[in-house]
Design a protein around this motif. Structure first.
Motif, PDB file in Angstrom:
ATOM      1  N   ARG A 125      30.308  11.569   1.905  1.00  0.00           N
ATOM      2  CA  ARG A 125      30.573  12.641   2.652  1.00  0.00           C
ATOM      3  C   ARG A 125      30.560  11.976   4.261  1.00  0.00           C
ATOM      4  NH1 ARG A 125      26.085  16.588   2.166  1.00  0.00           N
ATOM      5  NH2 ARG A 125      24.772  14.616   1.509  1.00  0.00           N
ATOM      6  N   ALA A 126      30.925  12.552   5.000  1.00  0.00           N
ATOM      7  CA  ALA A 126      30.975  12.149   6.470  1.00  0.00           C
ATOM      8  C   ALA A 126      29.547  11.582   6.968  1.00  0.00           C
ATOM      9  CB  ALA A 126      31.515  13.408   7.490  1.00  0.00           C
ATOM     10  N   MET A 127      29.575  10.843   7.546  1.00  0.00           N
ATOM     11  CA  MET A 127      28.224  10.097   8.051  1.00  0.00           C
ATOM     12  C   MET A 127      27.201  11.195   8.309  1.00  0.00           C
ATOM     13  SD  MET A 127      27.642   6.837  10.417  1.00  0.00           S
ATOM     14  CE  MET A 127      27.351   7.954  11.951  1.00  0.00           C
ATOM     15  N   GLU A 128      27.788  12.088   9.354  1.00  0.00           N
ATOM     16  CA  GLU A 128      26.742  13.001   9.997  1.00  0.00           C
ATOM     17  C   GLU A 128      26.335  13.833   9.008  1.00  0.00           C
ATOM     18  OE1 GLU A 128      29.783  12.403  10.804  1.00  0.00           O
ATOM     19  OE2 GLU A 128      29.505  11.204  12.651  1.00  0.00           O
ATOM     20  N   GLU A 129      27.006  14.379   7.887  1.00  0.00           N
ATOM     21  CA  GLU A 129      26.549  15.188   6.782  1.00  0.00           C
ATOM     22  C   GLU A 129      25.442  14.556   6.069  1.00  0.00           C
ATOM     23  OE1 GLU A 129      29.615  17.323   4.508  1.00  0.00           O
ATOM     24  OE2 GLU A 129      30.966  16.965   6.199  1.00  0.00           O
ATOM     25  N   VAL A 130      25.721  13.419   5.571  1.00  0.00           N
ATOM     26  CA  VAL A 130      24.587  12.780   4.998  1.00  0.00           C
ATOM     27  C   VAL A 130      23.599  12.588   5.890  1.00  0.00           C
ATOM     28  CG1 VAL A 130      24.026  10.473   3.801  1.00  0.00           C
ATOM     29  CG2 VAL A 130      26.293  11.286   3.725  1.00  0.00           C
ATOM     30  N   THR A 131      23.513  12.231   7.036  1.00  0.00           N
ATOM     31  CA  THR A 131      22.343  12.225   7.889  1.00  0.00           C
ATOM     32  C   THR A 131      21.412  13.553   7.764  1.00  0.00           C
ATOM     33  OG1 THR A 131      23.408  10.556   9.472  1.00  0.00           O
ATOM     34  CG2 THR A 131      21.453  11.528  10.243  1.00  0.00           C
ATOM     35  N   THR A 132      22.308  14.514   8.014  1.00  0.00           N
ATOM     36  CA  THR A 132      21.566  15.870   8.051  1.00  0.00           C
ATOM     37  C   THR A 132      21.004  16.303   6.785  1.00  0.00           C
ATOM     38  OG1 THR A 132      23.276  16.761   9.441  1.00  0.00           O
ATOM     39  CG2 THR A 132      22.059  18.464   8.374  1.00  0.00           C
ATOM     40  N   SER A 133      21.614  15.693   5.541  1.00  0.00           N
ATOM     41  CA  SER A 133      20.799  15.988   4.219  1.00  0.00           C
ATOM     42  C   SER A 133      19.659  15.135   4.054  1.00  0.00           C
ATOM     43  CB  SER A 133      21.726  15.436   3.077  1.00  0.00           C
ATOM     44  OG  SER A 133      22.728  16.241   2.864  1.00  0.00           O
ATOM     45  N   LEU A 134      19.537  13.774   4.845  1.00  0.00           N
ATOM     46  CA  LEU A 134      18.407  13.095   4.687  1.00  0.00           C
ATOM     47  C   LEU A 134      17.270  13.480   5.876  1.00  0.00           C
ATOM     48  CD1 LEU A 134      20.289   9.610   4.792  1.00  0.00           C
ATOM     49  CD2 LEU A 134      18.681  10.539   2.972  1.00  0.00           C
ATOM     50  N   ARG A 135      17.597  14.174   6.687  1.00  0.00           N
ATOM     51  CA  ARG A 135      16.790  15.076   7.634  1.00  0.00           C
ATOM     52  C   ARG A 135      15.981  15.901   7.114  1.00  0.00           C
ATOM     53  NH1 ARG A 135      16.967  13.274  13.004  1.00  0.00           N
ATOM     54  NH2 ARG A 135      18.699  11.967  13.803  1.00  0.00           N
ATOM     55  N   HIS A 136      16.826  16.788   6.576  1.00  0.00           N
ATOM     56  CA  HIS A 136      16.088  17.820   5.888  1.00  0.00           C
ATOM     57  C   HIS A 136      15.347  17.425   4.697  1.00  0.00           C
ATOM     58  CE1 HIS A 136      19.537  20.584   6.900  1.00  0.00           C
ATOM     59  NE2 HIS A 136      18.739  20.875   7.844  1.00  0.00           N
ATOM     60  N   LEU A 137      15.644  16.446   3.979  1.00  0.00           N
ATOM     61  CA  LEU A 137      14.560  16.135   2.929  1.00  0.00           C
ATOM     62  C   LEU A 137      13.281  15.358   3.639  1.00  0.00           C
ATOM     63  CD1 LEU A 137      14.479  14.934   0.108  1.00  0.00           C
ATOM     64  CD2 LEU A 137      15.384  12.715   0.720  1.00  0.00           C
ATOM     65  N   ILE A 138      13.623  14.533   4.433  1.00  0.00           N
ATOM     66  CA  ILE A 138      12.406  14.044   5.120  1.00  0.00           C
ATOM     67  C   ILE A 138      11.310  15.045   5.679  1.00  0.00           C
ATOM     68  CG2 ILE A 138      11.547  12.687   7.119  1.00  0.00           C
ATOM     69  CD1 ILE A 138      13.137  11.095   4.789  1.00  0.00           C
ATOM     70  N   VAL A 139      12.170  16.112   6.437  1.00  0.00           N
ATOM     71  CA  VAL A 139      11.063  17.408   6.830  1.00  0.00           C
ATOM     72  C   VAL A 139      10.256  17.842   5.802  1.00  0.00           C
ATOM     73  CG1 VAL A 139      11.207  19.531   8.028  1.00  0.00           C
ATOM     74  CG2 VAL A 139      12.872  17.682   8.881  1.00  0.00           C
ATOM     75  N   ALA A 140      11.119  18.096   4.567  1.00  0.00           N
ATOM     76  CA  ALA A 140      10.471  18.668   3.440  1.00  0.00           C
ATOM     77  C   ALA A 140       9.336  18.037   2.714  1.00  0.00           C
ATOM     78  CB  ALA A 140      11.637  19.177   2.435  1.00  0.00           C
TER      79      ALA A 140
END
Ligand code: ADP
Length: 183
Positions: free
Chosen positions: A167-182
Motif C-alpha cells: 500500500r502507499a507508504m503513509e498507509e503502512v506507517t499509519t498501520s504500524l503506528r496503531h500497532l505500536i500504540v496497541a
C-alpha cells in the motif's frame, strides 16, 4: 521499551518504515544491510569479506553478521530499545539472536512481517536501482528470502504481526503506528 524485529522480502519497505518508526520512538534503527553497505564503501575488513556475497544477492556468512550485531546490541544507545531491520535472515541467526538477548537480558516485543507479493517487489526494486537491484540479482535475493528467511514467519509465530506492505507508504506507517500504540 521498544524492541521490534522487521521481517519481510527485499523491497517490502522494511528500511523505510523501520526508519520512520525508529525516529518516532527515539530508538536506533539497526539495519544490517546498511551497516554492511557502509563497511563495503569504507573498505573495512568486514566490507571486503561481505562485498562479493552482497553483489550476488547471497547472504553474507553468518559469523560476520553475528559479530556485527552482537557488537551493535551492547552499545549504550540501544538501551532504550531498537528496531532490527534485515536481521535475523535465517534460522541460525534467529536462534543466535535469542541467545544474545538472553545473555544481555533483553527481549523483543514484536516481529513485524511486512507482506508484499513478488510481482510488486520486482517492480519496486527495479525502480530503486541500488547496485544489487539488477533483475537477476533481485530474483536470487527473492529465492534466498523464500528459502532462508520466510521460514522465520513460523519460528516467530507467537510474536508475529503481519502488515500489508503493498500500500502507499503513509498507509503502512499509519498501520504500524496503531500497532505500536496497541502494544
Ligand atoms: P534488502 O532487504 O533490499 O535485500 P538489505 O539492505 O536488508 O536489503 O540487505 C542487502 C544485502 O546485505 C543482502 O542481500 C545480503 O547480502 C546482506 N545482508 C543484510 N543483512 C544480512 C543478514 N542478516 N545476513 C546475511 N546477509 C545480510
Amino acid at each position: 521499551m521498544t524492541r521490534l524485529i522487521f521481517l519481510g522480502p527485499p523491497g517490502a519497505g522494511k528500511g523505510t518504515q523501520a526508519q520512520i518508526l525508529a525516529s518516532a520512538l527515539k530508538v536506533p534503527h539497526i539495519s544490517t544491510g546498511e551497516i554492511l553497505r557502509t563497511a563495503v564503501a569504507d573498505k573495512t575488513e568486514l566490507g571486503t569479506q561481505a562485498q562479493a556475497f552482497m553483489e550476488r544477492g547471497e547472504l553474507v556468512p553468518d559469523p560476520l553478521v553475528l559479530d556485527l550485531i552482537q557488537e551493535r546490541l551492547v552499545q549504550s544507545d540501544v538501551k532504550p530499545g531498537w528496531i532490527l531491520d534485515g536481521f535475523p535472515r535465517n534460522l541460525l541467526q534467529a536462534i543466535e539472536l535469542n541467545r544474545v538477548l538472553h545473555e544481555i537480558r533483553q527481549a523483543f516485543e514484536r516481529v513485524i512481517n511486512l507482506h508484499v507479493p513478488d510481482d510488486a517487489i520486482i517492480v519496486r526494486l527495479l525502480a530503486r536501482g541500488r547496485k544489487d537491484d539488477d533483475e537477476l540479482i533481485i530474483r536470487r535475493r527473492l529465492e534466498v528470502y523464500r528459502e532462508q528467511t520466510a521460514p522465520l514467519i513460523d519460528f516467530y509465530q507467537p510474536q508475529l504481526v503481519t502488515i500489508d506492505g503493498n500500500r502507499a507508504m503513509e498507509e503502512v506507517t499509519t498501520s504500524l503506528r496503531h500497532l505500536i500504540v496497541a502494544t
